[in-house]
Structure formats: C-alpha cells, structure tokens
Design a protein around this motif. Structure first.
Motif, PDB file in Angstrom:
ATOM      1  N   LEU A   5      -8.623  -9.026   7.039  1.00  0.00           N
ATOM      2  CA  LEU A   5      -8.918  -7.690   6.511  1.00  0.00           C
ATOM      3  C   LEU A   5      -7.825  -7.229   5.552  1.00  0.00           C
ATOM      4  CD1 LEU A   5     -10.256  -5.959   9.764  1.00  0.00           C
ATOM      5  CD2 LEU A   5     -11.583  -6.718   7.784  1.00  0.00           C
ATOM      6  N   LEU A   6      -6.563  -7.469   5.915  1.00  0.00           N
ATOM      7  CA  LEU A   6      -5.458  -7.097   5.026  1.00  0.00           C
ATOM      8  C   LEU A   6      -5.536  -7.875   3.716  1.00  0.00           C
ATOM      9  CD1 LEU A   6      -2.459  -6.926   7.550  1.00  0.00           C
ATOM     10  CD2 LEU A   6      -3.408  -5.011   6.247  1.00  0.00           C
ATOM     11  N   SER A  17      -7.829  -4.679  -4.313  1.00  0.00           N
ATOM     12  CA  SER A  17      -6.918  -3.856  -5.127  1.00  0.00           C
ATOM     13  C   SER A  17      -6.570  -4.504  -6.465  1.00  0.00           C
ATOM     14  CB  SER A  17      -5.623  -3.572  -4.354  1.00  0.00           C
ATOM     15  OG  SER A  17      -4.826  -4.729  -4.260  1.00  0.00           O
ATOM     16  N   ARG A  43      -8.352  -6.523   1.628  1.00  0.00           N
ATOM     17  CA  ARG A  43      -7.973  -5.227   1.029  1.00  0.00           C
ATOM     18  C   ARG A  43      -7.065  -5.442  -0.183  1.00  0.00           C
ATOM     19  NH1 ARG A  43      -6.811  -1.655  -1.456  1.00  0.00           N
ATOM     20  NH2 ARG A  43      -6.266   0.501  -0.934  1.00  0.00           N
ATOM     21  N   PHE A  63       0.830  -1.206   0.000  1.00  0.00           N
ATOM     22  CA  PHE A  63       0.000   0.000   0.000  1.00  0.00           C
ATOM     23  C   PHE A  63       0.867   1.260   0.000  1.00  0.00           C
ATOM     24  CE2 PHE A  63      -3.004  -2.867   2.593  1.00  0.00           C
ATOM     25  CZ  PHE A  63      -3.508  -3.443   1.432  1.00  0.00           C
TER      26      PHE A  63
END
Length: 264
Positions: free
Chosen positions: A254-255, A262, A258, A35
């Motif tokens: 959650l990571l 993406s 995410r 990120f």
C-alpha cells in the motif's frame, strides 16, 4: 510540533516492528517521511534525498541495540563483517554522494520497485537455497559495494539484500540475520556522512537540516525507536509473528502504491 509528534509516532512503530518482526524500519520510514516532508512544503527536488538521508541516520542509532543483542547470542560472524565492510563503506558513501545528482523521480521509482521486492519476499517467505560458499575478499568487496549502493538509495540497513546473500552462501539463517545487523551500522555511518556532504551546499533545504538530514525527524525517530524496540521483542513471544509479517507485507504494498500514484 505537530510533525515532531508524527516523527515520534513513526519511531514507536519502527521500534516495535524491528523488535517484533526483525525487519528494518527504512521501508516504513522513507515513504512516511516523503509524505510529511511534502506536506511541510519542502522542495520537491530534494524530498526523496532528505527522506533517505534521515532514514539512514536513524538506523545509526537503532542498529546498535540490535547488534549488541545478536552479539550476546553469538550470532554475528565477525569475519564476514570485517571482510565485507570495506565494500559496504565505499558503495554506501558513493551512492549517498551521487544522490544529489540523481533526479528525485528516479529515486522514488527505484524505492518503489525495491519496496515491492521486500513486500513479496516477506509475504511469500522467500528464502534462497544454500548453493555455494562465500566468495573471497575481492568478491565480498564487490558484493558489499552493491549492497551499500542499493541501501543508500532505499534508506535501509541492507538486511533485505545481505541476509539472502549469506543464506545462499551456506550461512545459517540466525547467523545471517545477526551478521546483517552488524553490517547495518557501517551502512548507516557511511550513508549519513554521504548525505550530509552531498546536501551541504544546497540552499533550497529547510532550516534545521544538516545536509540532507532533517534533524527534528531524526531526533523523534531515534528517541522513540530505541525505547520501543525492546517492547516489540517482548511482543514477539506473545503474538502470531507469521501472520503479522503478512499484514506488514500488505502495508508495504500500500505504501509503495501510494508513492507510485504520487509520481503522476
């Protein structure tokens, strides 16, 4: 400077998690670096390789303190380390050298699948039942090569694979964890060398990079995680570790989610 503070903060979190929960930091380091590298405008084609390479390079520093602590408690089976290390070195080096030729999207998908595996293993506290003895040297070379290859593509020290394997082979849990900490060092060394070499001649990488290793991120991670790992170890005696592992597993989900979003 702003991103260096992020790398320092990430190092603090990784150090505390390693000391508190006994988990490797790569599962957290890699997505956060992906990120932050994306926000910094790094080339999309090589962001994943840079995150993996930098994560493995940071483990080169943090694994030493863990290894020393386990060795002092007599929890490292050095015979297993000696026999599995050749395969570990070959698998990790080959994986890191191949990484430059693998599409970043494939590496991201591979990492997300692995992250969900680690999260599920942590959440449900899944442990294999001892069912066999360790294989011979050739078998350990093959297992080590596989562990090294996978580790090079997910940026971890291999504990999520090597610990269940050793427990399955009738090695007690505390010794499997200690031995895994020793195995993490050659994984980090071979992975670092491989990612430096595989990214050496790529012009699209940012300045302050050594191949696929981004040096400012490595400096922040290494400095903070080494300092804060003992803090996590002290907190382990005061906090409800079992509950914290469940929270950590949810954070990994959650990571992973995410990172998955993406991709689209």
């Amino acid at each position: 400077m702003d991103y260096f503070l992020l790398y320092l903060g990430l190092g603090v979190i990784v150090g505390i998690l390693a000391g508190l929960l006994g988990v490797g930091g790569g599962a957290v380091i890699v997505p956060v670096l992906v990120f932050s590298f994306g926000a910094s405008g790094f080339s999309d084609a090589y962001i994943m390789q840079m995150a993996l390479g930098t994560s493995l390079a940071s483990i080169m520093f943090t694994s030493l303190s863990s290894l020393r602590a386990h060795h002092q408690h007599g929890a490292v089976n050095w015979d297993v380390v000696k026999r599995i290390t050749p395969g570990i070195l070959v698998g990790t080096l080959c994986g890191a050298l191949l990484a430059a030729m693998i599409p970043a999207k494939f590496l991201k998908v591979f990492f997300v699948v692995f992250l969900f595996y680690v999260a599920t293993q942590t959440l449900l506290n899944i442990k294999p039942h001892p069912a066999r003895q360790l294989p011979g040297s050739l078998g350990l070379f093959g297992v080590g090569s596989l562990i090294g290859m996978v580790s090079s593509w997910v940026g971890i020290g291999g504990g999520a694979l090597s610990v269940p394997f050793m427990v399955w082979c009738n090695i007690k849990m505390h010794q499997a964890i200690g031995t895994s900490s020793a195995i993490g060092f050659p994984i980090a060394i071979a992975g670092t060398v491989g990612y430096v070499l595989s990214g050496w001649h790529i012009a699209a990488l940012p300045s302050q990079s050594l191949g696929f290793i981004y040096l400012p991120a490595l400096a922040g991670l290494a400095m903070a995680s080494i300092v804060f790992a003992p803090v996590g170890a002290k907190l382990a005696h005061r906090l409800p570790v079992a509950k914290l592992k469940k929270i950590f597993a949810v954070m990994l989900y959650l990571l992973g989610a995410r990172m998955l979003v993406s991709l689209f």
